[in-house]
Write a protein that holds these residues in place. Structure first.
Motif, PDB file in Angstrom:
ATOM      1  N   GLU A  98     -50.474  10.839  45.332  1.00  0.00           N
ATOM      2  CA  GLU A  98     -49.809  11.748  45.767  1.00  0.00           C
ATOM      3  C   GLU A  98     -50.828  13.049  45.898  1.00  0.00           C
ATOM      4  O   GLU A  98     -50.718  13.674  47.012  1.00  0.00           O
ATOM      5  CB  GLU A  98     -48.682  12.279  45.250  1.00  0.00           C
ATOM      6  CG  GLU A  98     -47.584  11.233  45.178  1.00  0.00           C
ATOM      7  CD  GLU A  98     -46.242  11.402  44.516  1.00  0.00           C
ATOM      8  OE1 GLU A  98     -46.259  12.593  43.812  1.00  0.00           O
ATOM      9  OE2 GLU A  98     -45.200  10.708  44.641  1.00  0.00           O
ATOM     10  N   ALA A  99     -51.665  13.202  44.905  1.00  0.00           N
ATOM     11  CA  ALA A  99     -52.608  14.366  44.872  1.00  0.00           C
ATOM     12  C   ALA A  99     -53.837  14.217  45.607  1.00  0.00           C
ATOM     13  O   ALA A  99     -54.315  15.000  46.160  1.00  0.00           O
ATOM     14  CB  ALA A  99     -52.769  14.838  43.450  1.00  0.00           C
ATOM     15  N   ALA A 100     -53.993  12.971  45.965  1.00  0.00           N
ATOM     16  CA  ALA A 100     -55.311  12.592  46.638  1.00  0.00           C
ATOM     17  C   ALA A 100     -55.533  13.113  48.032  1.00  0.00           C
ATOM     18  O   ALA A 100     -56.288  13.741  48.471  1.00  0.00           O
ATOM     19  CB  ALA A 100     -55.648  11.118  46.680  1.00  0.00           C
ATOM     20  N   PRO A 101     -54.489  12.808  49.062  1.00  0.00           N
ATOM     21  CA  PRO A 101     -54.553  13.593  50.152  1.00  0.00           C
ATOM     22  C   PRO A 101     -54.540  15.123  50.246  1.00  0.00           C
ATOM     23  O   PRO A 101     -55.435  15.631  51.159  1.00  0.00           O
ATOM     24  CB  PRO A 101     -53.149  12.955  51.008  1.00  0.00           C
ATOM     25  CG  PRO A 101     -52.790  11.845  50.080  1.00  0.00           C
ATOM     26  CD  PRO A 101     -53.436  12.000  48.971  1.00  0.00           C
ATOM     27  N   ALA A 102     -53.833  15.722  49.279  1.00  0.00           N
ATOM     28  CA  ALA A 102     -53.673  16.971  49.307  1.00  0.00           C
ATOM     29  C   ALA A 102     -55.047  17.794  48.761  1.00  0.00           C
ATOM     30  O   ALA A 102     -55.835  18.676  49.551  1.00  0.00           O
ATOM     31  CB  ALA A 102     -52.675  17.470  48.176  1.00  0.00           C
ATOM     32  N   GLY A 103     -55.638  17.075  48.079  1.00  0.00           N
ATOM     33  CA  GLY A 103     -57.142  17.619  47.430  1.00  0.00           C
ATOM     34  C   GLY A 103     -58.295  17.336  48.764  1.00  0.00           C
ATOM     35  O   GLY A 103     -59.112  18.190  48.784  1.00  0.00           O
ATOM     36  N   ALA A 104     -58.097  16.206  49.472  1.00  0.00           N
ATOM     37  CA  ALA A 104     -58.979  16.020  50.544  1.00  0.00           C
ATOM     38  C   ALA A 104     -58.656  17.184  51.480  1.00  0.00           C
ATOM     39  O   ALA A 104     -59.821  17.305  52.156  1.00  0.00           O
ATOM     40  CB  ALA A 104     -58.911  14.522  51.317  1.00  0.00           C
ATOM     41  N   MET A 105     -57.407  17.306  51.801  1.00  0.00           N
ATOM     42  CA  MET A 105     -57.060  18.378  52.758  1.00  0.00           C
ATOM     43  C   MET A 105     -57.753  19.796  52.279  1.00  0.00           C
ATOM     44  O   MET A 105     -58.472  20.425  53.016  1.00  0.00           O
ATOM     45  CB  MET A 105     -55.691  18.448  52.966  1.00  0.00           C
ATOM     46  CG  MET A 105     -55.171  17.374  53.743  1.00  0.00           C
ATOM     47  SD  MET A 105     -55.845  16.928  55.327  1.00  0.00           S
ATOM     48  CE  MET A 105     -54.891  18.384  56.361  1.00  0.00           C
ATOM     49  N   ALA A 106     -57.809  20.121  51.077  1.00  0.00           N
ATOM     50  CA  ALA A 106     -58.119  21.307  50.628  1.00  0.00           C
ATOM     51  C   ALA A 106     -59.528  21.499  50.849  1.00  0.00           C
ATOM     52  O   ALA A 106     -60.361  22.225  51.017  1.00  0.00           O
ATOM     53  CB  ALA A 106     -57.745  21.630  49.189  1.00  0.00           C
ATOM     54  N   ALA A 107     -60.324  20.102  50.437  1.00  0.00           N
ATOM     55  CA  ALA A 107     -61.956  19.999  50.650  1.00  0.00           C
ATOM     56  C   ALA A 107     -62.159  20.251  51.976  1.00  0.00           C
ATOM     57  O   ALA A 107     -63.170  20.933  52.160  1.00  0.00           O
ATOM     58  CB  ALA A 107     -62.271  18.797  49.758  1.00  0.00           C
TER      59      ALA A 107
END
Length: 114
Positions: A98-107
């Motif tokens: 669940e955290a991977a897409p949010a981290g990718a969007m933030a990057a």
């Protein structure tokens, strides 16, 4: 009369006899002592149970029951611990997914701003 070398050395107060010079180690390695002690205790336990049950076979069956009970207890505790670990690992994997897409969007947002 001529005396041999060890006799002359024994008469001399300063030197010790040749046969007394070798130092012998008392006992063996500690591991051997522990193993011999455990085997002796096992033998005594077998003899006591054989006398109590009036048969070595019945005494051995009693010891087998104890061993089986101990092994099943250990296996039961190990399988419960394994199930808890598997559950915790699954929960961590879901959180990471669940955290991977949010981290990718933030990057991606951070790179756009640069």
């Amino acid at each position: 009369m001529r005396f041999s070398e060890p006799v002359r050395m024994a008469d001399d107060g300063e030197h010790s006899p040749v046969w007394a010079r070798t130092k012998r180690r008392s006992g063996g390695t500690p591991l051997v002592g522990v193993l011999v002690t455990l085997l002796a205790l096992f033998g005594v336990l077998t003899a006591v149970l054989g006398i109590k049950e009036q048969s070595l076979a019945e005494g051995g069956a009693m010891m087998d029951g104890w061993i089986t009970q101990a092994v099943s207890t250990v296996k039961g505790e190990a399988s419960e611990g394994g199930a808890e670990t598997a559950d915790a690992t699954g929960a961590a994997a879901e959180a990471a997914t669940e955290a991977a897409p949010a981290g990718a969007m933030a990057a991606a947002d951070a790179m756009k701003k640069q």
